[in-house]
Motif scaffolding. Structure first.
Motif, PDB file in Angstrom:
ATOM      1  N   ASP A 164       0.891  -1.304  -0.047  1.00 16.64           N
ATOM      2  CA  ASP A 164       0.068   0.094  -0.062  1.00 16.64           C
ATOM      3  C   ASP A 164       0.778   1.214   0.053  1.00 16.64           C
ATOM      4  N   GLU A 165       2.148   1.039  -0.436  1.00 19.00           N
ATOM      5  CA  GLU A 165       2.793   2.449  -0.746  1.00 19.00           C
ATOM      6  C   GLU A 165       3.187   2.605  -2.357  1.00 19.00           C
ATOM      7  N   SER A 166       2.972   3.691  -3.224  1.00 17.49           N
ATOM      8  CA  SER A 166       2.851   3.794  -4.314  1.00 17.49           C
ATOM      9  C   SER A 166       4.368   3.204  -4.874  1.00 17.49           C
ATOM     10  N   LEU A 167       5.328   3.952  -4.155  1.00 17.58           N
ATOM     11  CA  LEU A 167       6.837   3.467  -4.830  1.00 17.58           C
ATOM     12  C   LEU A 167       6.810   1.906  -4.636  1.00 17.58           C
ATOM     13  N   ASP A 168       6.541   1.459  -3.578  1.00 15.97           N
ATOM     14  CA  ASP A 168       6.602  -0.094  -3.396  1.00 15.97           C
ATOM     15  C   ASP A 168       5.894  -0.840  -4.545  1.00 15.97           C
ATOM     16  N   ILE A 169       4.702  -0.231  -4.895  1.00 14.90           N
ATOM     17  CA  ILE A 169       4.051  -1.172  -6.192  1.00 14.90           C
ATOM     18  C   ILE A 169       4.713  -0.813  -7.434  1.00 14.90           C
ATOM     19  N   MET A 170       5.361   0.419  -7.669  1.00 13.54           N
ATOM     20  CA  MET A 170       6.142   0.725  -8.678  1.00 13.54           C
ATOM     21  C   MET A 170       7.381  -0.329  -8.937  1.00 13.54           C
ATOM     22  N   LYS A 171       7.948  -0.595  -7.631  1.00 16.42           N
ATOM     23  CA  LYS A 171       9.149  -1.469  -7.843  1.00 16.42           C
ATOM     24  C   LYS A 171       8.699  -2.954  -7.690  1.00 16.42           C
ATOM     25  N   TRP A 172       7.382  -3.359  -7.409  1.00 14.39           N
ATOM     26  CA  TRP A 172       6.962  -4.723  -7.422  1.00 14.39           C
ATOM     27  C   TRP A 172       6.391  -4.676  -9.193  1.00 14.39           C
ATOM     28  N   ALA A 173       5.999  -4.014  -9.552  1.00  9.33           N
ATOM     29  CA  ALA A 173       5.563  -3.828 -11.127  1.00  9.33           C
ATOM     30  C   ALA A 173       6.966  -4.245 -12.254  1.00  9.33           C
ATOM     31  N   LEU A 174       7.827  -3.237 -11.853  1.00  7.04           N
ATOM     32  CA  LEU A 174       9.160  -2.994 -12.616  1.00  7.04           C
ATOM     33  C   LEU A 174      10.059  -4.031 -12.165  1.00  7.04           C
ATOM     34  N   GLU A 175       9.812  -5.049 -11.461  1.00  2.00           N
ATOM     35  CA  GLU A 175      10.845  -5.805 -10.813  1.00  2.00           C
ATOM     36  C   GLU A 175      11.596  -6.443 -12.016  1.00  2.00           C
ATOM     37  N   GLY A 176      13.096  -6.537 -11.998  1.00  2.00           N
ATOM     38  CA  GLY A 176      13.750  -7.046 -13.066  1.00  2.00           C
ATOM     39  C   GLY A 176      13.983  -6.139 -14.349  1.00  2.00           C
ATOM     40  N   SER A 177      13.455  -5.174 -14.405  1.00  2.00           N
ATOM     41  CA  SER A 177      13.401  -4.215 -15.557  1.00  2.00           C
ATOM     42  C   SER A 177      14.611  -3.422 -15.499  1.00  2.00           C
ATOM     43  N   GLN A 178      15.177  -3.064 -16.760  1.00  2.00           N
ATOM     44  CA  GLN A 178      16.159  -2.094 -16.952  1.00  2.00           C
ATOM     45  C   GLN A 178      15.707  -0.555 -16.255  1.00  2.00           C
ATOM     46  N   LEU A 179      14.392  -0.349 -16.413  1.00  2.00           N
ATOM     47  CA  LEU A 179      14.210   0.927 -15.532  1.00  2.00           C
ATOM     48  C   LEU A 179      14.288   1.055 -14.031  1.00  2.00           C
ATOM     49  N   LEU A 180      14.024  -0.031 -13.551  1.00  2.00           N
ATOM     50  CA  LEU A 180      14.169  -0.211 -12.037  1.00  2.00           C
ATOM     51  C   LEU A 180      15.752  -0.475 -11.646  1.00  2.00           C
ATOM     52  N   ASN A 181      16.403  -1.133 -12.461  1.00  2.00           N
ATOM     53  CA  ASN A 181      17.704  -1.716 -12.087  1.00  2.00           C
ATOM     54  C   ASN A 181      18.572  -0.395 -12.317  1.00  2.00           C
ATOM     55  N   SER A 182      18.355   0.708 -13.354  1.00  2.00           N
ATOM     56  CA  SER A 182      18.963   1.628 -13.393  1.00  2.00           C
ATOM     57  C   SER A 182      18.802   2.872 -12.682  1.00  2.00           C
ATOM     58  N   ALA A 183      17.754   2.575 -11.480  1.00  2.77           N
ATOM     59  CA  ALA A 183      17.718   3.733 -10.658  1.00  2.77           C
ATOM     60  C   ALA A 183      18.910   3.935  -9.691  1.00  2.77           C
ATOM     61  N   THR A 184      19.439   5.123  -9.618  1.00  2.00           N
ATOM     62  CA  THR A 184      20.445   5.361  -8.808  1.00  2.00           C
ATOM     63  C   THR A 184      20.123   6.003  -7.589  1.00  2.00           C
ATOM     64  N   ASN A 185      21.166   6.124  -6.616  1.00  2.00           N
ATOM     65  CA  ASN A 185      20.904   6.874  -5.386  1.00  2.00           C
ATOM     66  C   ASN A 185      20.386   8.285  -5.476  1.00  2.00           C
ATOM     67  N   THR A 186      21.055   9.095  -6.594  1.00  2.00           N
ATOM     68  CA  THR A 186      20.691  10.136  -6.790  1.00  2.00           C
ATOM     69  C   THR A 186      18.993  10.265  -7.184  1.00  2.00           C
ATOM     70  N   MET A 187      18.729   9.347  -7.947  1.00  2.00           N
ATOM     71  CA  MET A 187      17.241   9.344  -8.415  1.00  2.00           C
ATOM     72  C   MET A 187      16.309   9.256  -7.046  1.00  2.00           C
ATOM     73  N   HIS A 188      16.816   8.428  -6.613  1.00  2.00           N
ATOM     74  CA  HIS A 188      15.815   8.160  -5.052  1.00  2.00           C
ATOM     75  C   HIS A 188      15.794   9.099  -3.897  1.00  2.00           C
ATOM     76  N   LEU A 189      16.983   9.932  -4.169  1.00  2.00           N
ATOM     77  CA  LEU A 189      16.997  11.161  -3.172  1.00  2.00           C
ATOM     78  C   LEU A 189      16.318  12.249  -3.810  1.00  2.00           C
ATOM     79  N   LEU A 190      16.093  12.331  -4.996  1.00  2.00           N
ATOM     80  CA  LEU A 190      15.233  13.248  -5.586  1.00  2.00           C
ATOM     81  C   LEU A 190      13.600  12.775  -5.367  1.00  2.00           C
ATOM     82  N   ILE A 191      13.284  11.614  -5.643  1.00  2.00           N
ATOM     83  CA  ILE A 191      12.082  11.283  -5.122  1.00  2.00           C
ATOM     84  C   ILE A 191      11.770  11.578  -3.796  1.00  2.00           C
ATOM     85  N   LYS A 192      12.432  11.238  -2.867  1.00  2.00           N
ATOM     86  CA  LYS A 192      12.504  11.546  -1.483  1.00  2.00           C
ATOM     87  C   LYS A 192      12.170  12.819  -1.057  1.00  2.00           C
TER      88      LYS A 192
END
Length: 208
Positions: A62-90
């Motif tokens: 029931d967290e939107s980012l966790d659902i995104m990660k669940w949906a995109l598991e194993g994809s290049q889009l998720l695998n290429s997400a960097t710490n900088t990206m996650h900090l910007l989302i935060k």
């Protein structure tokens, strides 16, 4: 079946649908009315916010980012997400979203003016404007995990006062948002469906 409770205009729910639209996973979409939340959704997630995903085994996300990660598991889009990206989302979630809410509902926060709340939100827009100087998206010319996680909130900010936004100094942010809103991906996730409470119709999302 896998169930997703969603509300079309909610930016958090948009995140979930974006992840699903780009994945090979499908769910049964239940479009709800926030004022009349289904009891089944509340039982699954007592906090009562969308999105809520219920897996076949009953496991709830029931967290939107966790659902995104669940949906995109194993994809290049998720695998290429960097710490900088996650900090910007935060920063989007923990700082910008608070100012966005106060800007959108300024009458509920009379301590300051609507313009004041908008100016606080502009601090994040200025950061994104700089980030978009050298590419069409935040980190390249292709959508990243960060683009998809942040764009629904920029859309909401823009539409609080779209005339102001369209004349604002954030040309790169405006182009970035316009390209997103005009994209086939956005049109796909924003298709209108009957509410589940009224129809109890099980709708497969994304449609094939």
């Amino acid at each position: 079946m896998i169930i997703l409770y969603s509300f079309r205009r909610c930016p958090y729910a948009m995140r979930a649908r974006l992840g699903l639209a780009l994945s090979e996973k499908s769910v049964q979409l239940r479009e709800i009315i926030l004022k009349h939340k289904p009891e089944a959704m509340i039982q699954a997630s007592p906090k009562g916010t969308v999105p809520v995903l219920i897996e076949k085994d009953g496991h709830v996300i029931d967290e939107s980012l966790d659902i995104m990660k669940w949906a995109l598991e194993g994809s290049q889009l998720l695998n290429s997400a960097t710490n900088t990206m996650h900090l910007l989302i935060k920063e989007n979630d923990e700082v910008f979203k608070g100012w966005l809410d106060k800007y959108k509902y300024a009458d509920r926060y009379p301590e300051h003016s609507e313009v004041y709340y908008r100016e606080q939100g502009e601090i994040f827009l200025e950061k994104l404007e700089r980030q978009l100087t050298n590419s069409n998206r935040l980190f390249s010319d292709e959508y990243s995990f960060a683009d998809l996680a942040i764009l629904p909130f920029i859309r909401q900010f823009a539409f609080v006062d779209i005339d102001w936004f369209n004349q604002s100094k954030y040309q790169h942010v405006r182009d970035w948002l316009t390209n997103f809103i005009d994209s086939a991906l956005f049109l796909k996730i924003m298709k209108k469906y009957p509410t589940w409470l009224e129809s109890h119709q099980e709708i497969s999302f994304p449609e094939k």
